[in-house]
Design a protein around this motif. Structure first.
Motif, PDB file in Angstrom:
ATOM      1  N   GLY A 148       2.806   5.336  -6.794  1.00 10.76           N
ATOM      2  CA  GLY A 148       1.816   5.080  -7.837  1.00 10.76           C
ATOM      3  C   GLY A 148       1.996   3.765  -8.556  1.00 10.76           C
ATOM      4  O   GLY A 148       1.388   3.547  -9.609  1.00 10.76           O
ATOM      5  N   VAL A 149       2.825   2.878  -8.006  1.00  9.49           N
ATOM      6  CA  VAL A 149       3.090   1.582  -8.643  1.00  9.49           C
ATOM      7  C   VAL A 149       3.200   0.498  -7.578  1.00  9.49           C
ATOM      8  O   VAL A 149       3.427   0.778  -6.391  1.00  9.49           O
ATOM      9  N   ALA A 152       0.827  -1.211   0.000  1.00 10.42           N
ATOM     10  CA  ALA A 152       0.000   0.000   0.000  1.00 10.42           C
ATOM     11  C   ALA A 152       0.858   1.257   0.000  1.00 10.42           C
ATOM     12  O   ALA A 152       0.527   2.246  -0.666  1.00 10.42           O
ATOM     13  N   TYR A 153       1.989   1.224   0.732  1.00 10.45           N
ATOM     14  CA  TYR A 153       2.899   2.375   0.753  1.00 10.45           C
ATOM     15  C   TYR A 153       3.430   2.667  -0.646  1.00 10.45           C
ATOM     16  O   TYR A 153       3.479   3.823  -1.079  1.00 10.45           O
ATOM     17  N   VAL A 155      10.628  -1.368  -8.139  1.00  8.88           N
ATOM     18  CA  VAL A 155      12.044  -1.738  -8.243  1.00  8.88           C
ATOM     19  C   VAL A 155      12.512  -1.753  -9.695  1.00  8.88           C
ATOM     20  O   VAL A 155      13.668  -1.438  -9.981  1.00  8.88           O
ATOM     21  N   GLU A 156      11.615  -2.073 -10.608  1.00 15.28           N
ATOM     22  CA  GLU A 156      11.991  -1.992 -12.021  1.00 15.28           C
ATOM     23  C   GLU A 156      12.272  -0.551 -12.422  1.00 15.28           C
ATOM     24  O   GLU A 156      13.237  -0.273 -13.146  1.00 15.28           O
ATOM     25  N   SER A 157      11.474   0.381 -11.914  1.00 11.12           N
ATOM     26  CA  SER A 157      11.619   1.792 -12.292  1.00 11.12           C
ATOM     27  C   SER A 157      12.919   2.409 -11.791  1.00 11.12           C
ATOM     28  O   SER A 157      13.413   3.384 -12.368  1.00 11.12           O
ATOM     29  N   VAL A 158      13.478   1.860 -10.702  1.00 12.73           N
ATOM     30  CA  VAL A 158      14.721   2.411 -10.158  1.00 12.73           C
ATOM     31  C   VAL A 158      15.937   1.552 -10.502  1.00 12.73           C
ATOM     32  O   VAL A 158      17.032   1.753  -9.960  1.00 12.73           O
ATOM     33  N   GLY A 159      15.758   0.578 -11.393  1.00 16.11           N
ATOM     34  CA  GLY A 159      16.884  -0.219 -11.877  1.00 16.11           C
ATOM     35  C   GLY A 159      17.298  -1.348 -10.967  1.00 16.11           C
ATOM     36  O   GLY A 159      18.445  -1.813 -11.010  1.00 16.11           O
ATOM     37  N   TRP A 160      16.351  -1.831 -10.166  1.00 17.22           N
ATOM     38  CA  TRP A 160      16.669  -2.873  -9.198  1.00 17.22           C
ATOM     39  C   TRP A 160      16.120  -4.243  -9.600  1.00 17.22           C
ATOM     40  O   TRP A 160      15.583  -4.991  -8.779  1.00 17.22           O
ATOM     41  N   LEU A 161      16.258  -4.590 -10.857  1.00 13.33           N
ATOM     42  CA  LEU A 161      16.052  -5.946 -11.334  1.00 13.33           C
ATOM     43  C   LEU A 161      17.360  -6.402 -11.971  1.00 13.33           C
ATOM     44  O   LEU A 161      18.075  -5.612 -12.571  1.00 13.33           O
TER      45      LEU A 161
END
Length: 453
Positions: A250-251, A243-244, A257-263
């Protein structure tokens, strides 16, 4: 050059590609590396040190712990945090952890390491994310080096306090420029990317609700500018965590984690209890790892991670005991058994996890999550990290039909022998590298000071 022969092993589980289980087995070690594995008759009979197990032990690769918070051994079973979910549990304990000192970090690290080693762990990753009163990751590194555990030290961090919408009080967060500067220092001072290394550094911003997106991105950039530096954080631990992410970013956690390069193969996330199916598929495709911590997840009522589904999608999974204030134990053998049982009850399927499946998670799985190709199985050229469990003990009585499975099905809490990097660190159930009674006394004193003032 020194040599070691361990012979007359009732059953040796190699965990190599053939998954051999050798009866009347032996191991021959030269210095810190395994040179030969086979039957006792096949191997050399002369060595500088000989350990004759007299046909009564199971020998396994050393277990790998992929997630922990060593400092939390000082705050086990704290009354205010006994009946809390994750966020309330953290809010109850942050003010206590703000009183940590360098000595407390050192002694708690040795206590956690001692419990891990006695329960079969030979390699551990720890996530230290709070640094009050002059504490540094160096305090933990020096403590673990002294006790002899193979170690992945994670430079954790918290930078978003309550005033910025985060969970921790502002008094325990750091400036991001200072976090990155210290991360660079630690990499340069300590990280050893060589094969058989005893110490490696990981960068580990604590969680989506304690650090900024910028710190996540900059930490990934810094890690990937150095050879062998991995990334670690908490993710999707419970429904409030999910929820946080949705409210603040918004994701979902997987998209975050994908958006910040953590995959990627250089990343592993702790818990992932509430990871959705789409994220699980992405983790599998990218080789992103998961540290499964069943005892902590049950203690905090976070749920049961879908480990069988993750494995079916080729997600690398290892086991972690998590912090000793949410598990209240650092016993890795107990975590193995709990993971085995949880998988079956979650799926309502007795075939969801076998004893050998979960032993693989605890050895090969953990090695893969930590990016190691030198631990996790027993074969020539591998690090000499292995454990031995005596079958002549009350909890294994009547289990002689399958001694390997009995280690999981039965309640085995302690190993009889452990070797790390070719060094005997547990001998007949006792640590050889530290005086445990003295450590316990110091630990008790510090725990009282931390909580009672």
């Amino acid at each position: 050059m020194s040599t070691l022969l361990v012979k007359n092993i009732q059953t040796l589980v190699t965990m190599d590609a053939a998954r051999r289980e050798i009866r009347n087995a032996a191991l021959f070690v030269r210095d810190h590396i395994i040179e030969q594995v086979g039957t006792t008759q096949e191997l050399p009979q002369i060595a500088d040190e000989i350990l004759d197990l007299r046909g009564r032990h199971v020998v396994l690769p050393g277990l790998v712990n992929t997630h922990h918070h060593f400092f939390q051994t000082l705050t086990r079973a704290v009354p205010a945090a006994q009946n809390c979910d994750l966020f309330n549990w953290l809010q109850a304990l942050y003010p206590i952890w703000a009183n940590l000192t360098p000595e407390a970090i050192y002694i708690s690290a040795q206590m956690a390491s001692a419990e891990l080693m006695l329960s079969g762990c030979t390699t551990a990753s720890d996530h230290l994310y709070i640094f009050p009163n002059g504490s540094k990751l160096d305090d933990e590194i020096q403590a673990v080096e002294a006790i002899g555990l193979r170690f992945h030290a994670s430079r954790g961090s918290m930078s978003v306090g309550q005033s910025l919408g985060g969970l921790p009080p502002d008094s325990v967060v750091e400036k991001e420029v200072d976090i990155l500067k210290d991360s660079q220092r630690l990499i340069e001072q300590y990280h050893d990317n060589a094969r058989h290394a005893m110490l490696r550094i990981t960068l580990a911003p604590c969680s989506p609700f304690t650090v900024s997106q910028d710190l996540m991105r900059e930490s990934a950039k810094l890690a990937r500018s150095h050879l062998g530096i991995r990334l670690h954080t908490h993710l999707a631990e419970n429904k409030s965590d999910v929820a946080y992410s949705i409210t603040n970013f918004g994701v979902t956690p997987g998209d975050y984690v994908e958006s910040v390069g953590w995959l990627g193969e250089d990343v592993w996330h702790a818990h992932c209890v509430q990871l959705d199916d789409r994220a699980i598929q992405k983790f599998g495709k990218t080789g992103t790892g998961v540290a499964h911590c069943p005892c902590s997840n049950m203690r905090l009522a976070s749920g049961m991670a879908p480990i069988r589904k993750m494995l079916n999608h080729q997600v690398p999974v290892g086991l972690g005991v998590d912090g000793s204030a949410s598990n209240d134990s650092s016993n890795l053998l107990n975590e193995v058994r709990t993971a085995f049982l949880m998988a079956r009850v979650r799926e309502l399927d007795a075939n969801a996890m076998t004893a050998r499946d979960v032993l693989e998670l605890a050895t090969l799985g953990g090695a893969k999550v930590l990016g190691r190709d030198d631990i996790g199985y027993l074969a020539p050229g591998m690090s000499a990290d292995f454990i031995a469990i005596d079958l002549d003990r009350i909890e294994l009585a009547g289990s002689h039909h399958d001694p390997v499975a009995s280690v999981v099905f039965c309640q085995v809490n302690k190993v009889d022998y452990s070797f790390i990097n070719g060094r005997k660190v547990v001998d007949r159930g006792r640590l050889t590298t530290i005086e445990l009674e003295t450590l316990i006394e110091k630990h008790h004193k510090l725990a009282h000071q931390l909580i009672d003032g």
